[in-house]
Design a protein around this motif. Sequence first.
Motif, PDB file in Angstrom:
ATOM      1  N   ALA A   1       0.846  -1.197   0.000  1.00 15.54           N
ATOM      2  CA  ALA A   1       0.000   0.000   0.000  1.00 15.54           C
ATOM      3  C   ALA A   1       0.881   1.247   0.000  1.00 15.54           C
ATOM      4  N   PHE A   2       0.449   2.251  -0.743  1.00 11.33           N
ATOM      5  CA  PHE A   2       1.155   3.518  -0.774  1.00 11.33           C
ATOM      6  C   PHE A   2       0.655   4.376   0.371  1.00 11.33           C
ATOM      7  N   HIS A   3       1.558   4.931   1.159  1.00  5.54           N
ATOM      8  CA  HIS A   3       1.166   5.769   2.294  1.00  5.54           C
ATOM      9  C   HIS A   3       1.046   7.223   1.843  1.00  5.54           C
ATOM     10  N   CYS A   4      -0.140   7.772   1.996  1.00 11.99           N
ATOM     11  CA  CYS A   4      -0.413   9.174   1.677  1.00 11.99           C
ATOM     12  C   CYS A   4      -1.157   9.779   2.859  1.00 11.99           C
ATOM     13  N   PRO A   5      -0.486  10.544   3.697  1.00 10.78           N
ATOM     14  CA  PRO A   5      -1.177  11.134   4.850  1.00 10.78           C
ATOM     15  C   PRO A   5      -2.398  11.947   4.416  1.00 10.78           C
ATOM     16  N   ARG A   6      -3.474  11.831   5.149  1.00  8.01           N
ATOM     17  CA  ARG A   6      -4.740  12.478   4.811  1.00  8.01           C
ATOM     18  C   ARG A   6      -4.575  13.962   4.494  1.00  8.01           C
ATOM     19  N   GLY A   7      -3.735  14.643   5.201  1.00  4.57           N
ATOM     20  CA  GLY A   7      -3.574  16.075   5.023  1.00  4.57           C
ATOM     21  C   GLY A   7      -2.914  16.484   3.715  1.00  4.57           C
ATOM     22  N   MET A   8      -2.332  15.539   2.986  1.00  2.48           N
ATOM     23  CA  MET A   8      -1.630  15.863   1.744  1.00  2.48           C
ATOM     24  C   MET A   8      -2.323  15.337   0.490  1.00  2.48           C
ATOM     25  N   VAL A   9      -3.370  14.552   0.633  1.00  5.38           N
ATOM     26  CA  VAL A   9      -3.917  13.806  -0.506  1.00  5.38           C
ATOM     27  C   VAL A   9      -4.365  14.690  -1.672  1.00  5.38           C
ATOM     28  N   GLU A  10      -5.067  15.774  -1.408  1.00 10.26           N
ATOM     29  CA  GLU A  10      -5.528  16.618  -2.514  1.00 10.26           C
ATOM     30  C   GLU A  10      -4.346  17.219  -3.282  1.00 10.26           C
ATOM     31  N   PHE A  11      -3.282  17.515  -2.588  1.00 10.48           N
ATOM     32  CA  PHE A  11      -2.096  18.100  -3.217  1.00 10.48           C
ATOM     33  C   PHE A  11      -1.283  17.049  -3.966  1.00 10.48           C
ATOM     34  N   TRP A  12      -1.214  15.844  -3.419  1.00 11.47           N
ATOM     35  CA  TRP A  12      -0.426  14.783  -4.047  1.00 11.47           C
ATOM     36  C   TRP A  12      -1.083  14.250  -5.317  1.00 11.47           C
ATOM     37  N   ILE A  13      -2.416  14.328  -5.436  1.00 13.51           N
ATOM     38  CA  ILE A  13      -3.081  13.812  -6.637  1.00 13.51           C
ATOM     39  C   ILE A  13      -3.207  14.856  -7.741  1.00 13.51           C
ATOM     40  N   ASP A  14      -2.992  16.107  -7.417  1.00 15.52           N
ATOM     41  CA  ASP A  14      -3.170  17.193  -8.389  1.00 15.52           C
ATOM     42  C   ASP A  14      -1.888  17.400  -9.198  1.00 15.52           C
ATOM     43  N   PRO A  15      -1.922  17.090 -10.505  1.00 14.24           N
ATOM     44  CA  PRO A  15      -0.718  17.230 -11.324  1.00 14.24           C
ATOM     45  C   PRO A  15      -0.206  18.670 -11.431  1.00 14.24           C
ATOM     46  N   GLU A  16      -1.039  19.639 -11.100  1.00 11.60           N
ATOM     47  CA  GLU A  16      -0.616  21.038 -11.146  1.00 11.60           C
ATOM     48  C   GLU A  16      -0.048  21.519  -9.816  1.00 11.60           C
ATOM     49  N   SER A  17      -0.081  20.678  -8.817  1.00 15.21           N
ATOM     50  CA  SER A  17       0.440  21.033  -7.496  1.00 15.21           C
ATOM     51  C   SER A  17       1.946  20.778  -7.438  1.00 15.21           C
ATOM     52  N   PRO A  18       2.684  21.619  -6.730  1.00 19.57           N
ATOM     53  CA  PRO A  18       4.114  21.349  -6.572  1.00 19.57           C
ATOM     54  C   PRO A  18       4.383  20.097  -5.736  1.00 19.57           C
ATOM     55  N   TYR A  19       3.351  19.558  -5.093  1.00 20.68           N
ATOM     56  CA  TYR A  19       3.493  18.370  -4.247  1.00 20.68           C
ATOM     57  C   TYR A  19       3.072  17.081  -4.945  1.00 20.68           C
ATOM     58  N   PHE A  20       2.690  17.171  -6.211  1.00 16.68           N
ATOM     59  CA  PHE A  20       2.191  16.019  -6.965  1.00 16.68           C
ATOM     60  C   PHE A  20       3.130  14.820  -6.853  1.00 16.68           C
ATOM     61  N   LYS A  21       2.537  13.633  -6.676  1.00 18.67           N
ATOM     62  CA  LYS A  21       3.277  12.366  -6.633  1.00 18.67           C
ATOM     63  C   LYS A  21       2.914  11.551  -7.869  1.00 18.67           C
ATOM     64  N   GLU A  22       3.929  11.071  -8.558  1.00 19.83           N
ATOM     65  CA  GLU A  22       3.741  10.315  -9.796  1.00 19.83           C
ATOM     66  C   GLU A  22       2.856   9.080  -9.628  1.00 19.83           C
ATOM     67  N   VAL A  23       2.822   8.499  -8.441  1.00 20.89           N
ATOM     68  CA  VAL A  23       1.997   7.309  -8.237  1.00 20.89           C
ATOM     69  C   VAL A  23       0.538   7.586  -8.603  1.00 20.89           C
ATOM     70  N   PHE A  24       0.122   8.836  -8.470  1.00 24.17           N
ATOM     71  CA  PHE A  24      -1.260   9.198  -8.775  1.00 24.17           C
ATOM     72  C   PHE A  24      -1.462   9.617 -10.231  1.00 24.17           C
TER      73      PHE A  24
ATOM     74  N   ALA B   1     -14.878  11.087  -1.650  1.00 21.72           N
ATOM     75  CA  ALA B   1     -15.898  12.000  -2.178  1.00 21.72           C
ATOM     76  C   ALA B   1     -15.232  13.283  -2.675  1.00 21.72           C
ATOM     77  N   GLN B   2     -14.299  13.811  -1.905  1.00 19.58           N
ATOM     78  CA  GLN B   2     -13.587  15.029  -2.287  1.00 19.58           C
ATOM     79  C   GLN B   2     -12.774  14.803  -3.570  1.00 19.58           C
ATOM     80  N   LEU B   3     -12.056  13.680  -3.634  1.00 20.41           N
ATOM     81  CA  LEU B   3     -11.232  13.395  -4.810  1.00 20.41           C
ATOM     82  C   LEU B   3     -12.091  13.178  -6.053  1.00 20.41           C
ATOM     83  N   ASN B   4     -13.227  12.494  -5.886  1.00 22.78           N
ATOM     84  CA  ASN B   4     -14.148  12.326  -7.012  1.00 22.78           C
ATOM     85  C   ASN B   4     -14.636  13.687  -7.497  1.00 22.78           C
ATOM     86  N   ASP B   5     -14.931  14.602  -6.565  1.00 21.78           N
ATOM     87  CA  ASP B   5     -15.350  15.960  -6.933  1.00 21.78           C
ATOM     88  C   ASP B   5     -14.255  16.689  -7.704  1.00 21.78           C
ATOM     89  N   MET B   6     -13.003  16.391  -7.395  1.00 22.56           N
ATOM     90  CA  MET B   6     -11.872  17.007  -8.098  1.00 22.56           C
ATOM     91  C   MET B   6     -11.667  16.397  -9.485  1.00 22.56           C
TER      92      MET B   6
END
Length: 135
Positions: A56-79, A101-106
């Motif tokens: 399993a890939f560990h993604c702390p809850r507080g970073m998830v929206e930033f890690w999945i967004d390709p336009e974010s400086p925090y983007f992680k390639e796994v996503f 729900a939040q990620l689906n909305d994004m």
Amino acid sequence: MQKLKTSAADLVAASRGRIEEIETRDLINMMHDPDVVIVDLRDIRERQRSGFIPGAFHCPRGMVEFWIDPESPYFKEVFGQEGKRYVFHCASGWRSAITVAQLNDMGFPCAHLREGFSTWEAQGGPVERSDLDWE
């Protein structure tokens, strides 16, 4: 204390009504599928205390929206992997329901483990334990 307009339980219930939920047994059967990415939202201390799903890939809850967004400086390639199915989990399914729900909305399609990690080991899911978890 002031009463909230919406409780945490209400947020979870509303989220669950509009997202895909995966049962524990089904995710156990899917965990070796190379097209499934399991994402653990729990705090590192929870992972150290209870163990974690191998691979399993560990993604702390507080970073998830930033890690999945390709336009974010925090983007992680796994996503950014094409053709993958993402299944998020937390301890009991509350945080992951709201997160999904939040990620689906994004515009990021994903599902969550309905009961979270709480029933994983009891239903035969493998658990890895480590003194150090530096993902």
